[in-house]
Write an enzyme that holds these catalytic residues in place. Sequence first.
Site, PDB file in Angstrom:
ATOM      1  N   ASP B 107     -25.820  13.943  58.990  1.00  0.00           N
ATOM      2  CA  ASP B 107     -24.450  14.135  58.334  1.00  0.00           C
ATOM      3  C   ASP B 107     -23.716  15.110  59.480  1.00  0.00           C
ATOM      4  O   ASP B 107     -24.178  15.390  60.439  1.00  0.00           O
ATOM      5  CB  ASP B 107     -24.786  15.028  57.165  1.00  0.00           C
ATOM      6  N   ASP B 282     -29.257  10.046  49.852  1.00  0.00           N
ATOM      7  CA  ASP B 282     -30.221  11.140  50.236  1.00  0.00           C
ATOM      8  C   ASP B 282     -30.524  12.521  49.637  1.00  0.00           C
ATOM      9  O   ASP B 282     -29.555  12.651  48.731  1.00  0.00           O
ATOM     10  CB  ASP B 282     -29.861  11.477  51.773  1.00  0.00           C
ATOM     11  N   CYS B 320     -50.488   5.079  41.084  1.00  0.00           N
ATOM     12  CA  CYS B 320     -49.496   5.206  42.138  1.00  0.00           C
ATOM     13  C   CYS B 320     -50.264   4.664  43.440  1.00  0.00           C
ATOM     14  O   CYS B 320     -51.458   4.845  43.468  1.00  0.00           O
ATOM     15  CB  CYS B 320     -49.162   6.682  42.375  1.00  0.00           C
ATOM     16  N   CYS B 322     -49.789   5.452  46.647  1.00  0.00           N
ATOM     17  CA  CYS B 322     -49.381   6.218  48.152  1.00  0.00           C
ATOM     18  C   CYS B 322     -51.066   6.671  48.194  1.00  0.00           C
ATOM     19  O   CYS B 322     -51.931   6.538  47.741  1.00  0.00           O
ATOM     20  CB  CYS B 322     -48.676   7.496  47.826  1.00  0.00           C
ATOM     21  N   CYS B 325     -52.756   9.347  46.052  1.00  0.00           N
ATOM     22  CA  CYS B 325     -53.167   8.646  44.765  1.00  0.00           C
ATOM     23  C   CYS B 325     -54.199   7.835  44.672  1.00  0.00           C
ATOM     24  O   CYS B 325     -55.047   7.701  43.885  1.00  0.00           O
ATOM     25  CB  CYS B 325     -51.976   8.645  43.975  1.00  0.00           C
ATOM     26  N   HIS B 357     -46.725  12.235  48.770  1.00  0.00           N
ATOM     27  CA  HIS B 357     -46.404  11.503  47.441  1.00  0.00           C
ATOM     28  C   HIS B 357     -45.024  11.290  46.937  1.00  0.00           C
ATOM     29  O   HIS B 357     -44.671  10.214  46.537  1.00  0.00           O
ATOM     30  CB  HIS B 357     -47.440  11.979  46.458  1.00  0.00           C
TER      31      HIS B 357
END
Lengths: 466, 415
Positions: B107, B282, B320, B322, B325, B357
């Site tokens: 940015d 974002d 999940c 990830c 998890c 996560h």
Amino acid sequence: MATPSDGKATDDDMFKIIKTSTNALGPRRARLALPGRRAIETPHYLGLTSRGIIPHVSQDNFESLMDVSGVYIALEDFIERAPQKVPAILKFARQRPVDPLRRFVALPDETLLVVGARRTPPLAAPAANSNTNTSVAISTAIGFKTLKAEDYAEDVELLKPDVVIGLGDIPYERALSSKRIEKAVDRQIQWLKDHVTSRQQVEAEDGTSCKLFAALLPVSCANQQYYIECLTGEARDDIHGLAVYDLETLSDLPESLSDLPRMGFNDSKTPHDILRNVALGIDVHAVPILTIASEAGIALDFDLSRQDRSSGILPLGIDMWLTGHATDLGPLAKGCTCYACTDHHRAYLQHLLNAKEMLAWVLLQVHNHAVMDRFFAAIRQSIDRGTFDADAEVFARAYEPQLPAQTGSGPRLRGYQYRSDHAGETKKNPKAYDAFTKLDTPDTVGTPDEAEVAALTGSIRPAEVK
Amino acid sequence: MPSAQPPDPMPPKPSALTFNLLARCSTTKARASLLTLPHGEVKLPIFMPVATQASLKGLTPKQLEDTGCGLCLNNTYHLGLKPGQKVLDAVGGAHKLQGWKGNILTDSGGFQMVSLLHLATVTEAGVEFLSPHDKSPMLLTPEHSISLQNSIGSDIIMQLDDVIATTSPDNARIKEATDRSVRWLDRCIAAHKNPESQNLFCIIQGGLDLDLRRQCCIEMVARDTPGIAIGGLSGGEAKDAYCKVVSTCTDMLPAGKPRYVMGVGYPEDLVVSVALGADMFDCVWPTRTARFGNAVTDFGVLNLRHASYAEDFRPVEEGCGCKICLPKDKGGLGVTRAFVYHTAAKETVGAHLLSMHNVFYQLGLMGRIRQAILEDRYPEFLKAYFQKLYAGEKSKYPDWAIGALKEVGVDLLQG
């Protein structure tokens, strides 16, 4: 490993001495192998955990970026509200009795787990909160508490680590008077016997139990004679190793205990201390300097087998806070092959520390543990070659006696790192934010001034004072 | 409107991206596309995690890559202060600084006008602010913002814009900021040294005034930047006003360019904004909230510092994928909520675990959204998503989401 005859691993299987020195006290090479775990060539070190993990190292990084063979976990990190409230980890262990501690802290199957009552190094309890005949003082997330010897024995057996250190009446930070030693000896004998009895019940129920290492008092064996007699006598078959809290204890260790592995929990602050421990026959070392150095922003850089002695006395580490690293794309330490050194560089570390980004401590932990891996590998090779004493002497001359002083700030201090001694103490962590003050210039919003716009091509520069 | 008019007809502007629109939802304005940037392809719609100071809050670039991320943010304002432009030039840019092989979007520093408003004053020249180091007055100009972003070497760079809070009651100031943002875009384009390797995105301003937004869209689109951002939102405005602005802008924007809504990251906002035709988002929220012990899940946000999780031995989010998890036998760590409770706010690892996560969740959500668009079942996806999030209690669905989705042909309360 289990033998067909009795279904139990014997001490010979667990700990095999490969090379020992001619005198009783001296460096030795051995192999510590526990069922299901990676065999550990000794001398070696244990990673030291806080609340179940090596500080700043998430379990995935532990697995993929590090090569730590075993870790030490303190029960006091898990039992803050016991006995009033059954700790979560014990409930977990009752629900999932297969390898519960490992499952709870989510560390790999091959990692050796050693459990003791207190952290290493521990936070010394205030004088008013001392050990008693039936309990020790522990430090928890909600303050100092007492841990009963019988609860300790029961809890650790339930958690099923690979090795459990018997409860020790260790008076951290305080000297033992002869009267106090007498008392401590009585307690050690009683606690050990009770723990063994408690283990026998567990073993009768589910057939397995972890290895018990007896904690030795931080005095010579002669000064704890009755306890040593108990260890060499009736308790000999019930213990599988020794936990050493002071090197003095090794000076007169009886021959009949010499085939037991020795874990060193004396506070080694430098690699020089580690070499001294090795020289006196410690097999597995708890080394707090790793996390201490990482949090201080120091990348360790020492090597027992370094040949280049030309550049004078070498520092033991590099302070990554120094602005001189700001554009240095070199590794933290020359020749290091760890993730931090191969995928990153000094400039990034310096930036991360300066920007107070947590990743700085992650990368330093990865690097510093890699340095320690290599240091111990070199120690083992040196013993194998039979040149350890000479190598250690060269090392002592080659390197500075202390780690570089810390120049930057570390992570926020946590409760286990300091003790409040009186009311009204100032905050240990400075405030992260202050109220912003408004820029004291007139409101200059308006139509563009062509000349002003044209003049602005440079960098962020001091604004003209209006 | 701005005094500086773009030359007409415009020559084709250099660009360092290709944008392939792969599918459009037949009901809503949702799009699925493929954006090819200098550091690799990214699939849109996308959520971009924010590594403000060239580090995603304790995660290694490798861990970030493992969450599936191929495009993350850095912040020009922060990198300009630390490590500073000289160091960035010497090191060879932000990719090299942080060892990140994926794409970076920076940015411009303009958002700090809103977030650090009482520190900054805006003039036509640029933004004046107090140095956080020594409190001396500093000036950030469009030229310098671009120069910094050229030094950073980010794949997508943003124009400096005059950001004011959408909640500002001062209409004249909003108009001025909008016009100034257009003028600043021209200055940014003129100052941009690497249009062949870095994509400069314009930022649509205009507060909550839809006419002003439309005018701004016309001006900005005429400047033909490789991508277009909708800025000035996510500053505390009402959600239905936010949705109207996004929807108004996307109606005005060319189909062949990526559209980035800045500062948006709550899952509900993401699924609705995609339906309104936005592609890129974002937000620091997923990683910030992780540090407070919060886990983002399909069932809402769980505050794992709450004592009720102390003995909860389930994974952070059941099902999940990830690393945190996934159970051990499926290659994950099998971390329990109880362990996160045990370390959250006490060890940095507690924050690292939840950051992993949460970022994985956000990227996974965008992946599911994309798949639904490609299979032209986005309306069904939306209904199922809200159904799960509110455990089937339609009375709890937020009015703004119901209203915004109705505008694009989806009635959340039906079926």
